[in-house]
Structure formats: C-alpha cells, structure tokens
Design a protein around this motif. Structure first.
Motif, PDB file in Angstrom:
ATOM      1  N   ALA A   1     115.237  23.970  44.639  1.00 24.40           N
ATOM      2  CA  ALA A   1     114.796  22.647  45.091  1.00 24.40           C
ATOM      3  C   ALA A   1     115.336  22.350  46.485  1.00 24.40           C
ATOM      4  CB  ALA A   1     115.258  21.575  44.105  1.00 24.40           C
ATOM      5  N   THR A   2     116.603  22.713  46.716  1.00 19.40           N
ATOM      6  CA  THR A   2     117.204  22.493  48.026  1.00 19.40           C
ATOM      7  C   THR A   2     116.466  23.273  49.108  1.00 19.40           C
ATOM      8  OG1 THR A   2     119.368  22.119  47.010  1.00 19.40           O
ATOM      9  CG2 THR A   2     119.342  22.684  49.343  1.00 19.40           C
ATOM     10  N   VAL A   3     116.159  24.539  48.821  1.00 20.18           N
ATOM     11  CA  VAL A   3     115.445  25.378  49.795  1.00 20.18           C
ATOM     12  C   VAL A   3     114.077  24.794  50.093  1.00 20.18           C
ATOM     13  CG1 VAL A   3     114.365  27.639  50.127  1.00 20.18           C
ATOM     14  CG2 VAL A   3     116.685  27.490  49.217  1.00 20.18           C
ATOM     15  N   MET A   4     113.369  24.332  49.061  1.00 19.41           N
ATOM     16  CA  MET A   4     112.040  23.784  49.264  1.00 19.41           C
ATOM     17  C   MET A   4     112.086  22.535  50.145  1.00 19.41           C
ATOM     18  SD  MET A   4     109.943  21.136  48.126  1.00 19.41           S
ATOM     19  CE  MET A   4     108.188  20.847  48.260  1.00 19.41           C
ATOM     20  N   LEU A   5     113.066  21.646  49.902  1.00 16.73           N
ATOM     21  CA  LEU A   5     113.166  20.420  50.701  1.00 16.73           C
ATOM     22  C   LEU A   5     113.548  20.734  52.141  1.00 16.73           C
ATOM     23  CD1 LEU A   5     114.913  18.076  48.111  1.00 16.73           C
ATOM     24  CD2 LEU A   5     112.525  17.992  48.879  1.00 16.73           C
ATOM     25  N   ARG A   6     114.398  21.725  52.343  1.00 13.24           N
ATOM     26  CA  ARG A   6     114.731  22.113  53.711  1.00 13.24           C
ATOM     27  C   ARG A   6     113.519  22.709  54.420  1.00 13.24           C
ATOM     28  NH1 ARG A   6     120.694  24.682  52.316  1.00 13.24           N
ATOM     29  NH2 ARG A   6     121.823  22.693  52.420  1.00 13.24           N
ATOM     30  N   ARG A   7     112.717  23.437  53.671  1.00 12.14           N
ATOM     31  CA  ARG A   7     111.496  23.987  54.255  1.00 12.14           C
ATOM     32  C   ARG A   7     110.553  22.858  54.685  1.00 12.14           C
ATOM     33  NH1 ARG A   7     110.309  27.255  50.390  1.00 12.14           N
ATOM     34  NH2 ARG A   7     108.787  25.938  49.324  1.00 12.14           N
ATOM     35  N   GLU A   8     110.484  21.809  53.873  1.00 12.73           N
ATOM     36  CA  GLU A   8     109.658  20.651  54.241  1.00 12.73           C
ATOM     37  C   GLU A   8     110.187  20.004  55.523  1.00 12.73           C
ATOM     38  OE1 GLU A   8     106.996  18.971  52.831  1.00 12.73           O
ATOM     39  OE2 GLU A   8     106.622  20.563  51.368  1.00 12.73           O
ATOM     40  N   ALA A   9     111.504  19.894  55.636  1.00 11.01           N
ATOM     41  CA  ALA A   9     112.082  19.301  56.842  1.00 11.01           C
ATOM     42  C   ALA A   9     111.798  20.171  58.064  1.00 11.01           C
ATOM     43  CB  ALA A   9     113.584  19.110  56.653  1.00 11.01           C
ATOM     44  N   ASN A  10     111.869  21.484  57.900  1.00 13.25           N
ATOM     45  CA  ASN A  10     111.577  22.379  59.019  1.00 13.25           C
ATOM     46  C   ASN A  10     110.118  22.289  59.434  1.00 13.25           C
ATOM     47  OD1 ASN A  10     114.212  23.306  59.031  1.00 13.25           O
ATOM     48  ND2 ASN A  10     113.780  25.049  57.702  1.00 13.25           N
ATOM     49  N   ALA A  11     109.223  22.127  58.451  1.00 11.10           N
ATOM     50  CA  ALA A  11     107.800  22.005  58.759  1.00 11.10           C
ATOM     51  C   ALA A  11     107.524  20.753  59.571  1.00 11.10           C
ATOM     52  CB  ALA A  11     106.989  21.993  57.470  1.00 11.10           C
TER      53      ALA A  11
ATOM     54  N   ALA B  66     104.046  14.627  57.483  1.00 10.81           N
ATOM     55  CA  ALA B  66     105.205  14.388  58.327  1.00 10.81           C
ATOM     56  C   ALA B  66     105.929  13.117  57.940  1.00 10.81           C
ATOM     57  CB  ALA B  66     104.764  14.320  59.793  1.00 10.81           C
ATOM     58  N   SER B  67     105.223  12.142  57.373  1.00 11.01           N
ATOM     59  CA  SER B  67     105.860  10.880  57.004  1.00 11.01           C
ATOM     60  C   SER B  67     106.560  10.970  55.653  1.00 11.01           C
ATOM     61  CB  SER B  67     104.805   9.765  56.950  1.00 11.01           C
ATOM     62  OG  SER B  67     103.914   9.996  55.857  1.00 11.01           O
ATOM     63  N   GLY B  68     106.387  12.061  54.942  1.00 12.13           N
ATOM     64  CA  GLY B  68     107.013  12.213  53.635  1.00 12.13           C
ATOM     65  C   GLY B  68     106.067  11.970  52.478  1.00 12.13           C
ATOM     66  N   ASP B  69     104.819  11.627  52.755  1.00 13.41           N
ATOM     67  CA  ASP B  69     103.857  11.387  51.681  1.00 13.41           C
ATOM     68  C   ASP B  69     103.678  12.652  50.842  1.00 13.41           C
ATOM     69  OD1 ASP B  69     103.563   8.912  52.734  1.00 13.41           O
ATOM     70  OD2 ASP B  69     101.566   9.218  53.584  1.00 13.41           O
TER      71      ASP B  69
ATOM     72  N   ALA C 288     112.285  10.160  51.173  1.00 10.30           N
ATOM     73  CA  ALA C 288     111.294  11.165  51.564  1.00 10.30           C
ATOM     74  C   ALA C 288     111.153  11.204  53.082  1.00 10.30           C
ATOM     75  CB  ALA C 288     109.949  10.861  50.910  1.00 10.30           C
ATOM     76  N   ARG C 289     111.081  10.042  53.708  1.00 12.07           N
ATOM     77  CA  ARG C 289     110.975   9.997  55.174  1.00 12.07           C
ATOM     78  C   ARG C 289     112.227  10.572  55.830  1.00 12.07           C
ATOM     79  NH1 ARG C 289     108.754   4.817  54.151  1.00 12.07           N
ATOM     80  NH2 ARG C 289     110.736   3.846  54.698  1.00 12.07           N
ATOM     81  N   ARG C 290     113.401  10.257  55.253  1.00 13.60           N
ATOM     82  CA  ARG C 290     114.642  10.748  55.833  1.00 13.60           C
ATOM     83  C   ARG C 290     114.740  12.263  55.722  1.00 13.60           C
ATOM     84  NH1 ARG C 290     120.077   8.522  53.296  1.00 13.60           N
ATOM     85  NH2 ARG C 290     119.183   6.584  54.134  1.00 13.60           N
ATOM     86  N   ILE C 291     114.346  12.819  54.561  1.00 10.64           N
ATOM     87  CA  ILE C 291     114.439  14.263  54.369  1.00 10.64           C
ATOM     88  C   ILE C 291     113.549  15.010  55.344  1.00 10.64           C
ATOM     89  CG2 ILE C 291     113.890  16.129  52.760  1.00 10.64           C
ATOM     90  CD1 ILE C 291     114.901  14.279  50.507  1.00 10.64           C
ATOM     91  N   VAL C 292     112.280  14.580  55.485  1.00 17.62           N
ATOM     92  CA  VAL C 292     111.370  15.313  56.375  1.00 17.62           C
ATOM     93  C   VAL C 292     111.717  15.083  57.829  1.00 17.62           C
ATOM     94  CG1 VAL C 292     109.496  15.287  54.680  1.00 17.62           C
ATOM     95  CG2 VAL C 292     109.651  13.461  56.374  1.00 17.62           C
ATOM     96  N   ARG C 293     112.409  13.991  58.132  1.00 17.56           N
ATOM     97  CA  ARG C 293     112.786  13.706  59.522  1.00 17.56           C
ATOM     98  C   ARG C 293     114.110  14.348  59.911  1.00 17.56           C
ATOM     99  NH1 ARG C 293     113.495   8.372  59.264  1.00 17.56           N
ATOM    100  NH2 ARG C 293     115.773   8.583  59.146  1.00 17.56           N
TER     101      ARG C 293
ATOM    102  N   GLY D 215     116.306  16.184  57.470  1.00 21.07           N
ATOM    103  CA  GLY D 215     116.813  17.217  56.586  1.00 21.07           C
ATOM    104  C   GLY D 215     117.720  16.621  55.521  1.00 21.07           C
ATOM    105  N   LEU D 216     118.245  17.469  54.649  1.00 16.69           N
ATOM    106  CA  LEU D 216     119.132  17.014  53.576  1.00 16.69           C
ATOM    107  C   LEU D 216     120.504  16.692  54.123  1.00 16.69           C
ATOM    108  CD1 LEU D 216     118.281  19.497  50.686  1.00 16.69           C
ATOM    109  CD2 LEU D 216     117.598  17.111  50.858  1.00 16.69           C
ATOM    110  N   GLY D 217     121.176  15.741  53.456  1.00 15.00           N
ATOM    111  CA  GLY D 217     122.562  15.437  53.797  1.00 15.00           C
ATOM    112  C   GLY D 217     122.732  14.559  55.007  1.00 15.00           C
ATOM    113  N   HIS D 218     121.701  13.840  55.436  1.00  9.03           N
ATOM    114  CA  HIS D 218     121.824  12.944  56.585  1.00  9.03           C
ATOM    115  C   HIS D 218     121.567  11.506  56.148  1.00  9.03           C
ATOM    116  CE1 HIS D 218     121.147  16.841  58.569  1.00  9.03           C
ATOM    117  NE2 HIS D 218     121.846  16.329  59.559  1.00  9.03           N
TER     118      HIS D 218
END
Length: 426
Positions: free
Chosen positions: A313-323, A335-338, A416-421, A423-426
């Motif tokens: 799950a962590t890898v997938m969310l980081r991949r979303e942030a990188n995208a 890009a907005s997290g939708d 969701a917006r924070r993760i895609v903008r 990344g995790l842990g911010h």
C-alpha cells in the motif's frame, strides 16, 4: 488479479517446482522456500538488541504455549510489573535530583563556577524530563460533534473490550492505527491511518478498533507514562554515554571514565526491558483476542494479513505521488487526488494469495527482527486461531458504515490531495 498484470510460469531454480510469478512481487518457491525472504536486515543488531530479541522470542513462545494449553491472557499485576514501576520511579528520581542540583548551584553559586554547573545540570534534566504528548497538528482531528456515528461505533467496541471510548480521533496518512493519551489529564486519542482504514472491510475495521482500544485496559505498563518515560530517559542516557566509533586519545580517556555509568545505564535498561517485556507481549496477544471478540476471529486474522502486505500500500501511494510530478492533459482529477482511495483498494485486492503466504514464511524466518516488544505476526496469528473461532460482538451495518464514511469524507479529500501533492509523511 488485475487484468493489467500478466502471470507467468517458470521452474524453481533450486528444486524445479512450478512457480507462478507476478512481476509486482517477489518471485519465490512455495515448495522449497527459495527466495522467500530476499531482503536483508538493515545493519547488525547490537549486543543489547540481540539480547532483547532472544528474550522476546522466549516469552512469545511461552505465551503461545500457555494459550494453546487453555491458559488465560488476562493482564496480571505481578511482582515484575510492580518492580518495573519502582525502577521507573528511580530513573525519574535521577532526573529530579539533577534538577534539584541545578537549582542548588544556581542559588549558591551565582556568578561563579556554580552557574556553569547549574546550566549544565538544568539542560541535562530538561532533556530527560517526562513527556506528555499533545494533539497532532499535522492532520484532521475529529471530536464527537464532528463525527457522532464514528464515535458511537468506537464507544460500542470499547464497551465490548472492557474500557471507555476516546476523546479525540486524529486521521493521518500512515498505514497503521494507534491509541495514546495526551496532556496532563490523560485524555484519550485514537489515531486512524486512513490508508489502512480504507483497505479494510467494515467488519475488519471493527476488529482493528477492538485491538487498539484494548490497549487501554490490557496491563501494558511499558507504554504507560511512568515506565514509557523512564525508557525514554534511559535511551537518552545511552545516547549521551555511547562511545564514538573512532575515538581519539582524549575520547578514550573519557570513555574509560564513563565505563561504570554506561554499564549501569545499560544494566538498568536491560532490567526494565526484562520486567516489562512479558506484560507487553501479553498485552499484544490480549489486544488480538479483543479484536476477535469485537469483530470476529476471521476479521481479526484478516487485519493481520493486511499488515503483512502493508508495504505494498505504501509503495502504491508513493507511486501515485510520483505520478503527480508528470501531469498530462486531462489528468487534473487524478492530480487532485480524486479516486485515490478507490485505486488503492483495487490494488490491494489484486495482491495474489501467494504473496501473503510468502510474507508469513518470511516473518517466521526473521523472528523478532523488527520490534522485540511485539510478537511476530506468525505467532500472533497462530495464537489468534487457537481454539474455536469467535463470532462478532459488533456487527457491521451497511447504513452505519456509509454514515461513518460520510463523516470521514472531508479527511479523505484532505489526505488524498496531500499524498498526491507532497507524498507520504508530510
């Protein structure tokens, strides 16, 4: 499995058995355990850590044997817990003595060398002081008026596990959940990692709540304010007196002077570990049992399986942030997290059963390699599945689940917006 994932078949290079591979996960052989755990542990554990792991392993196996033989996991106020609290008071007594010494030097030695001693002792006592956590300020925080349905569910689960509910619920982007107390009044805080919450079914969420809330009443002295802060103080002391890697001649002399204090600190830390470790592991097993009582044995076991693949799950969310860094025309919604949480659930549902089994076997091989205070997941799972399965005391209701989701909608959008903008842990 997702239609985009191509499964291939190849022979095992070690035993020749047929292996079905998924390019997203480690290729391994279920017949001979070839490549079951290709990841190497980070660093070499020190003497104290090796001792902690060995002790934790012995306690874990003994507790499992007790449960298998029909023993009880109920918390006990035994000699070890009383001794641990006494030792913790002694550790805090040293901090109080340092603060008193600083005050004495300040009063009697103003303008002289006593001032320097007062400042030194005062700063040392300050770094060793007990901590009283506050509320998190980096994520959504919900109170009863904000999420009455969620708090009502927490209260119902809390009653089943023999405690009361919480005062505040925080939501963050961790694939985890936890409970703690905050401020001097010891008010209760439940932290829900939304990535974990979103990939669980409603019944599994009840089991998760049962596990976390059980920590308030399961006799885990190690994570209480008294013993927990003593352990923090000892860790700080160990940092202060730790010898440098390549000491100079002067540092060798200092190390020699600090040898006795260092041995005393390490001995006290090891003793406090020994006094609290059994109660801490018992608390984890009991929390698992309470999770099964609240949400059913099946749901509790499924939560453990979810933790086995939480890195995915962590890898997938980081991949979303990188995208997010490459925004193409027409991709504004992504890009907005939708749809982030829907994509996360679809990804987790596509994980093949073989990856769960690989993680179980790898965990059994590693033993207490990650956290000596927590029994390995394979032991906890065996303990949970010992005996007749328990039905759920709190049954998930579709209407209630929808109302809880509605109360968390704002937090879902924010995170969701924070993760895609960011990344995790911010």
């Amino acid at each position: 499995m997702s239609a985009a994932v191509e499964e291939k078949v190849r022979p095992c290079p070690q035993c020749g058995a047929e292996i079905r591979t998924d390019s997203r996960f480690t290729t391994w052989c279920a017949a001979c355990d070839w490549n079951v755990d290709p990841e190497k542990p980070e660093g070499t554990p020190g003497r104290v850590e090796r001792w902690q792991r060995s002790l934790a392993a012995r306690h874990g196996e003994r507790l499992l044997a007790e449960v298998a033989a029909g023993g009880s996991l109920r918390p006990r106020r035994d000699t070890a817990s009383v001794a641990a609290q006494g030792l913790a008071l002694a550790v805090h007594g040293v901090t109080v003595a340092l603060a008193a010494g600083a005050l004495w030097f300040l009063v009697t030695g103003w303008g002289g060398a006593g001032t320097v001693a007062a400042v030194f002792l005062g700063l040392l006592a300050w770094t060793l002081r007990p901590r009283f956590p506050g509320l998190p300020d980096d994520g959504p925080v919900l109170r009863r008026a904000d999420a009455p349905e969620l708090f009502a569910l927490v209260d119902e689960v809390a009653a089943v596990v023999g405690t009361r509910g919480v005062d505040v619920i925080a939501v963050d982007d961790e694939v985890n959940a936890s409970v703690t107390t905050y401020d001097l009044r010891g008010r209760r805080l439940l932290t829900l990692g939304l990535p974990l919450w979103e990939i669980l079914t409603p019944q599994q969420r009840i089991a998760l709540l049962g596990h976390e809330l059980a920590h308030y009443s399961n006799g885990d002295t190690r994570h209480g304010l008294l013993v927990g802060n003593a352990l923090h103080s000892l860790t700080t002391w160990r940092y202060y007196v730790a010898p440098p890697a390549d000491p100079t001649l002067v540092e060798w002399a200092v190390n020699l002077l600090l040898l006795v204090p260092r041995l005393l600190i390490e001995g006290t830390s090891a003793l406090l570990d020994r006094l609290t470790l059994r109660a801490t592991q018992r608390a984890e097993y009991l929390a698992d049992a309470m999770a099964a009582r609240a949400g059913s044995t099946g749901a509790a076991a499924a939560v453990m399986d979810c933790f086995l693949v939480s890195d995915s799950a962590t890898v997938m969310l980081r991949r979303e942030a990188n995208a997010r860094q490459v925004v193409r025309p027409g991709s504004a919604g992504r890009a907005s997290g939708d749809g982030l949480w829907e994509r996360l659930r679809a990804h987790m549902e596509s994980i093949p059963p073989g990856e769960y089994e690989r993680q179980r076997r790898a965990g059994a091989a590693r033993g207490h390699s990650v956290d000596s205070t927590h029994p390995p997941t394979h032991l906890r799972r065996r303990c949970l599945l010992t005996g007749a399965p328990l039905p759920a005391a709190v049954v998930a209701d579709a209407g209630r689940a929808a109302r809880v989701d509605a109360e968390l909608a704002g937090a879902r959008d924010v995170l969701a917006r924070r993760i895609v903008r960011d990344g995790l842990g911010h």
